[in-house]
Enzyme design. Structure first.
Site, PDB file in Angstrom:
ATOM      1  N   ARG A 126       0.792  -1.235   0.000  1.00  0.00           N
ATOM      2  CA  ARG A 126       0.000   0.000   0.000  1.00  0.00           C
ATOM      3  C   ARG A 126       0.822   1.281   0.000  1.00  0.00           C
ATOM      4  NH1 ARG A 126      -2.728  -3.973   2.598  1.00  0.00           N
ATOM      5  NH2 ARG A 126      -4.892  -4.183   1.984  1.00  0.00           N
ATOM      6  N   HIS A 174      -0.846  -2.519  -4.541  1.00  0.00           N
ATOM      7  CA  HIS A 174      -0.224  -3.341  -5.586  1.00  0.00           C
ATOM      8  C   HIS A 174      -0.183  -2.658  -6.957  1.00  0.00           C
ATOM      9  CE1 HIS A 174       0.034  -6.313  -2.570  1.00  0.00           C
ATOM     10  NE2 HIS A 174      -1.147  -6.870  -2.710  1.00  0.00           N
ATOM     11  N   HIS A 212       3.159 -12.709  -5.401  1.00  0.00           N
ATOM     12  CA  HIS A 212       1.965 -12.806  -4.549  1.00  0.00           C
ATOM     13  C   HIS A 212       1.361 -14.211  -4.567  1.00  0.00           C
ATOM     14  CE1 HIS A 212      -1.459 -11.458  -2.313  1.00  0.00           C
ATOM     15  NE2 HIS A 212      -1.172 -10.171  -2.452  1.00  0.00           N
ATOM     16  N   ASP A 267      -2.145  -9.814   8.338  1.00  0.00           N
ATOM     17  CA  ASP A 267      -1.995  -9.107   7.058  1.00  0.00           C
ATOM     18  C   ASP A 267      -1.037  -7.951   7.326  1.00  0.00           C
ATOM     19  OD1 ASP A 267      -2.221  -8.121   4.532  1.00  0.00           O
ATOM     20  OD2 ASP A 267      -4.369  -7.683   4.608  1.00  0.00           O
ATOM     21  N   GLU A 318       4.838 -12.453   1.079  1.00  0.00           N
ATOM     22  CA  GLU A 318       5.259 -11.504   0.043  1.00  0.00           C
ATOM     23  C   GLU A 318       6.534 -10.807   0.509  1.00  0.00           C
ATOM     24  OE1 GLU A 318       1.501  -9.127  -0.655  1.00  0.00           O
ATOM     25  OE2 GLU A 318       0.841 -10.760   0.609  1.00  0.00           O
TER      26      GLU A 318
HETATM   27  C1  BGC Z   1      -2.683  -7.404   1.095  1.00  0.00           C
HETATM   28  C2  BGC Z   1      -4.077  -7.793   1.494  1.00  0.00           C
HETATM   29  C3  BGC Z   1      -4.876  -7.984   0.233  1.00  0.00           C
HETATM   30  C4  BGC Z   1      -4.189  -9.044  -0.612  1.00  0.00           C
HETATM   31  C5  BGC Z   1      -4.875  -9.277  -1.908  1.00  0.00           C
HETATM   32  C6  BGC Z   1      -2.091  -8.508   0.291  1.00  0.00           C
HETATM   33  O1  BGC Z   1      -0.799  -8.183  -0.091  1.00  0.00           O
HETATM   34  O2  BGC Z   1      -1.887  -7.074   2.221  1.00  0.00           O
HETATM   35  O3  BGC Z   1      -4.673  -6.822   2.325  1.00  0.00           O
HETATM   36  O4  BGC Z   1      -6.173  -8.365   0.515  1.00  0.00           O
HETATM   37  O5  BGC Z   1      -2.873  -8.662  -0.873  1.00  0.00           O
HETATM   38  O6  BGC Z   1      -5.108  -8.121  -2.566  1.00  0.00           O
END
Ligand code: BGC
Length: 392
Positions: free
Chosen positions: A120, A145, A219, A291, A356
């Site tokens: 983010r 992303h 991812h 998360d 990740e």
């Molecule tokens: C994020 C999550 C998100 C997921 C899929 C992750 O990298 O931290 O909050 O829901 O990606 O978009």
């Protein structure tokens, strides 16, 4: 030559069983010779579909143990990864789909290469060298992303590695200056390489024509049972991190590097994911589970251990090493099990876990975090190795 013909004649008149053994020997010899020359497992390429941007191919890497990684040019996406269990049974351990279509419907980044900025950026904006940049807010008020059409939704060019470079494929994407609001034309490579010790290496390199924030991550959602309908709550996880970056209500780091000691975020020794995920903890509540970004312990610059995941029933184990400073451990909290056609994630709640490896979220707005700015003349380089292991 005469001796050669004589041998051939002898073989032709030999008993059938001898002929079969000889043929097997020759095949084995050829495979060994090819292995020595680095060409034992030719990279396979096949067409995989089309988008409005053009044709998409899928590449298959295999090794001597039957480990198989399939990577699509759409998003340089790791579509599947077959790994052996303790009985040698190979099963796919990353969530993904057999065809391209679901990926085009906006699934949550299954196996994709995410960028230009993985994770983010707060309020979809940042300031760099005195200039303000506005991005698309695609996750509440924030950019997630890379924005609306990040690197996961682009078609990458692909080139198999030469025998000397190993068993792999190099993907390339040129991100135009201004794309998704980011400055500078960025040339980015994602290299996937599989060796015969069951290590899948993912290496990113990039150069730019103007200073830009850059954060690249894979991812993949792992489920080591090999059964995507089973929850990952019984997976055992170890994270090599004494600290993590707590977040606000929109999952943006507060800037604090908080000790994991005494919290459900302490994975310095192996814990099942499920053992503390429902603990009454403000951070778990904000993330709807795990998360968060963990600050990796780095005894020295270069590769170091990030995580170990084991699945006790099948004995499958995954070790993650990386040059990156952080790892976002995400437990599939937003997975809803609804069909992809209906805008759902296609897989049920918490049937995949993500590791990740990355730079810290929102670094462009957090002066105390390691810099994510790439400048012209410099080459960005980060590497992560996924090692497939088996518990005895
Ligand atoms: C994020 C999550 C998100 C997921 C899929 C992750 O990298 O931290 O909050 O829901 O990606 O978009």
């Amino acid at each position: 030559m005469r001796r050669f013909l004589h041998l051939l004649r002898q073989i032709a008149t030999a008993p059938r069983a001898w002929q079969d053994s000889l043929r097997a020997l020759l095949v084995l010899g050829a495979a060994e010779a090819a292995a020595a020359a680095g060409a034992a497992h030719p990279v396979a390429q096949s067409p995989w579909g089309k988008t409005s941007d053009g044709a998409v191919d899928i590449y298959t890497l295999t090794n001597v143990h039957g480990v198989e990684a399939r990577i699509a040019t759409y998003g340089a996406t790791l579509v599947s990864l077959k790994a052996p269990d303790r009985n040698g049974q190979l099963k796919n351990i990353v969530l993904g789909f057999d065809s391209l279509e679901p990926y085009l419907k906006g699934v949550p980044y299954y196996g994709a290469t995410v960028g230009r900025y993985a994770n983010r950026i707060a309020k979809a904006r940042f300031t760099l060298d005195g200039k303000d940049y506005q991005l698309a807010a695609n996750d509440g008020p924030n950019t997630l992303h890379g924005g609306r059409r990040g690197f996961d939704k682009r078609i990458w060019k692909a080139e198999p590695l030469s025998a000397a470079q190993g068993n792999g494929v190099r993907f390339t994407y040129v991100s135009a200056a201004g794309e998704e609001g980011f400055p500078g034309e960025l040339t980015v490579h994602a290299l996937y390489r599989l060796d015969d010790q069951d290590n899948l290496e993912i290496e990113y390199t990039a150069t730019t024509t103007a200073a830009t924030p850059l954060n690249l991550a894979n991812h993949a959602y792992f489920n080591l049972t090999g059964d995507p309908s089973v929850s990952v709550l019984d997976h055992m996880v170890t994270l090599n991190a004494d600290r993590f970056t707590p977040v606000d209500a929109t999952l943006i780091p507060t800037g604090e590097l908080r000790a994991v000691e005494g919290t459900p975020f302490d994975f310095r020794t192996a814990h099942t994911i499920g053992s503390r995920i429902e603990a009454p903890d403000e951070q778990l509540r904000r993330g709807h589970g795990y998360d968060h970004n963990w600050v990796l312990n780095k005894p020295a610059p270069g590769m170091s251990l990030a995580a170990i995941v084991t699945e006790p029933r099948t004995g499958r184990s995954l070790e993650v090493r990386t040059t990156q400073p952080g790892v976002q451990f995400y437990t599939g909290n937003f997975m809803d099990g609804k069909p992809v056609e209906a805008g759902g994630s296609g897989f049920a709640h918490r049937t995949g876990l993500c590791l990740e490896t990355q730079h810290f979220p929102d670094s462009p707005n957090q002066p105390s975090f390691p810099s994510t700015v790439l400048r012209p003349g410099k080459t960005f380089a980060e590497k992560t190795v996924l090692s497939l292991r088996v518990l005895k």
